[in-house]
Design a protein around this motif. Structure first.
Motif, mmCIF file in Angstrom:
data_model
loop_
_atom_site.group_PDB
_atom_site.id
_atom_site.type_symbol
_atom_site.label_atom_id
_atom_site.label_comp_id
_atom_site.label_asym_id
_atom_site.label_seq_id
_atom_site.Cartn_x
_atom_site.Cartn_y
_atom_site.Cartn_z
ATOM 1 N N CYS A 51 0.774 -1.279 0.013
ATOM 2 C CA CYS A 51 0.130 0.216 -0.035
ATOM 3 C C CYS A 51 0.897 1.210 0.183
ATOM 4 O O CYS A 51 0.715 2.278 -0.653
ATOM 5 C CB CYS A 51 -0.880 0.121 1.188
ATOM 6 S SG CYS A 51 -2.369 -1.031 1.180
ATOM 7 N N ALA A 52 2.013 1.176 0.771
ATOM 8 C CA ALA A 52 2.738 2.345 0.842
ATOM 9 C C ALA A 52 3.406 2.801 -0.503
ATOM 10 O O ALA A 52 3.562 3.912 -1.036
ATOM 11 C CB ALA A 52 4.048 2.280 1.783
ATOM 12 N N GLN A 53 3.800 1.576 -1.339
ATOM 13 C CA GLN A 53 4.178 1.702 -2.557
ATOM 14 C C GLN A 53 3.442 2.407 -3.689
ATOM 15 O O GLN A 53 3.725 3.324 -4.549
ATOM 16 C CB GLN A 53 4.913 0.369 -3.223
ATOM 17 C CG GLN A 53 5.618 0.725 -4.446
ATOM 18 C CD GLN A 53 6.340 -0.436 -5.032
ATOM 19 O OE1 GLN A 53 6.412 -1.484 -4.305
ATOM 20 N NE2 GLN A 53 7.108 -0.393 -6.095
ATOM 21 N N ILE A 54 1.972 1.935 -3.394
ATOM 22 C CA ILE A 54 1.185 2.492 -4.426
ATOM 23 C C ILE A 54 0.958 3.785 -3.945
ATOM 24 O O ILE A 54 0.517 4.663 -4.997
ATOM 25 C CB ILE A 54 -0.258 1.439 -4.251
ATOM 26 C CG1 ILE A 54 0.009 0.202 -4.510
ATOM 27 C CG2 ILE A 54 -1.292 2.245 -5.032
ATOM 28 C CD1 ILE A 54 -1.107 -0.859 -4.445
ATOM 29 N N VAL A 55 0.825 4.079 -2.869
ATOM 30 C CA VAL A 55 0.656 5.754 -2.414
ATOM 31 C C VAL A 55 1.719 6.422 -3.114
ATOM 32 O O VAL A 55 1.643 7.451 -3.783
ATOM 33 C CB VAL A 55 0.858 5.969 -1.169
ATOM 34 C CG1 VAL A 55 0.967 7.323 -0.559
ATOM 35 C CG2 VAL A 55 -0.437 5.148 -0.101
ATOM 36 N N SER A 56 2.971 5.936 -2.863
ATOM 37 C CA SER A 56 4.372 6.538 -3.512
ATOM 38 C C SER A 56 4.047 6.831 -5.176
ATOM 39 O O SER A 56 4.015 7.723 -5.727
ATOM 40 C CB SER A 56 5.575 5.873 -3.484
ATOM 41 O OG SER A 56 6.631 6.620 -3.794
ATOM 42 N N ASN A 57 3.434 5.673 -5.866
ATOM 43 C CA ASN A 57 3.388 5.665 -7.329
ATOM 44 C C ASN A 57 2.336 6.759 -7.632
ATOM 45 O O ASN A 57 2.379 7.426 -8.558
ATOM 46 C CB ASN A 57 2.716 4.224 -7.634
ATOM 47 C CG ASN A 57 3.898 3.408 -7.700
ATOM 48 O OD1 ASN A 57 5.086 3.716 -7.477
ATOM 49 N ND2 ASN A 57 3.675 2.037 -7.509
#
Length: 295
Positions: A51-57
């Protein structure tokens, strides 16, 4: 699948998500080696990392659009906001909403990791946005690769291990493995920025590739892979069986083969090689997890 749904899936950049998965898998392997693997905190760490990586993306897509750093028809993967398939306001809402949800997931880890999890979670949340925005966007000033080593290597491996072992005695093994995973994750960004060097230079985005040039980035990719192998050997040489060490030979050969293809590709030809770099990273993590579980 309708056009809007496809645009949101593309915005998640599924081809890069193995980067966040790899760190958690490796941390799970470290915990298993110390006889402390636990499914629930492991799965929560996995959900948090993805989820944190999707937020960053999402944030990267929104803020690059808002700052005029994207253009239609770019060499990289299609960006829904820039192409007009996703409204900017919708992307901002999705970014902030998912960030809040991710923080809630992270808060549950306090049960296992204690108050350590609060500053770690805050740092990850800040990074998810600071990569693309703020007074000094990391990705715009050549610090993206360093940030990836920290937040996709060191942080997930160490803290996934810690919430299961609840001890820092795992550092002699977990720390070099976290550096290895971080260096492999940085290579995914190396390919991304190598591909986008002309687009980024045109809009004044000072990535490491723009600063150093293509030849240096190719060298960095190659060196990162061998440095990752060295870190893996430091961590595992005396801890896993000889048969499992064959995985290291497989990895370094695949790394070199991918590097040669990158050196002979350009533009959109690099897109599948970016995905292969990410999959090689998660493949190493699966190998380490399996090796640790059987020793």
């Amino acid at each position: 699948m309708n056009k809007r749904c496809k645009a949101w899936i593309e915005a998640m950049r599924l081809h890069t998500l193995p980067v966040s998965v790899a760190g958690v898998l490796t941390g799970g392997g470290c915990a298993a080696y110390y006889g402390a693997f636990s499914w629930l905190p492991f799965l929560i760490c996995l959900a948090f990392a993805v989820c944190a990586q999707i937020v960053s993306n999402f944030a990267n897509e929104y803020f690059d659009y808002r700052n005029g750093l994207d253009r239609k028809g770019r060499e990289g993967f299609k960006r829904g906001v820039t192409e007009g398939d996703i409204k900017p306001e919708a992307m901002l809402r999705a970014t902030l909403g998912l960030l809040g949800f991710t923080c809630l997931i992270g808060c549950s880890l306090i049960y296992w990791g204690g108050l350590w999890m609060i500053p770690v979670g805050i740092a990850i949340a800040i990074f998810a946005l600071a990569y693309s925005t703020g007074p000094y966007p990391l990705s715009h000033h050549g610090w993206g690769e360093v940030a990836v080593v920290i937040f996709f290597g060191i942080v997930p491996v160490l803290f996934t291990t810690y919430v299961q072992t609840q001890s820092w005695s795992m550092l002699p093994m977990a720390l070099p493995l976290s550096l290895a995973i971080g260096l492999m994750g940085a290579n995914v960004l190396v390919v991304n920025n190598y591909r986008d060097i002309e687009d980024d230079r045109a809009v004044g985005k000072r990535t490491l590739a723009v600063r150093w040039g293509k030849k240096a980035m190719l060298t960095l990719y190659l060196v990162n892979g061998f440095a990752a192998l060295l870190c893996i050997e430091i961590a595992t040489a005396l801890r896993i069986g000889l048969i499992w060490q064959l995985g290291a030979l497989v990895y370094i050969n695949l790394h070199y083969m991918t590097w040669t293809k990158i050196a002979n590709s350009e533009g959109r030809e690099l897109n599948p090689l970016l995905g292969k770099t990410a999959m090689l990273m998660v493949g190493v993590a699966i190998w380490l997890l399996a090796a640790m579980c059987t020793n």
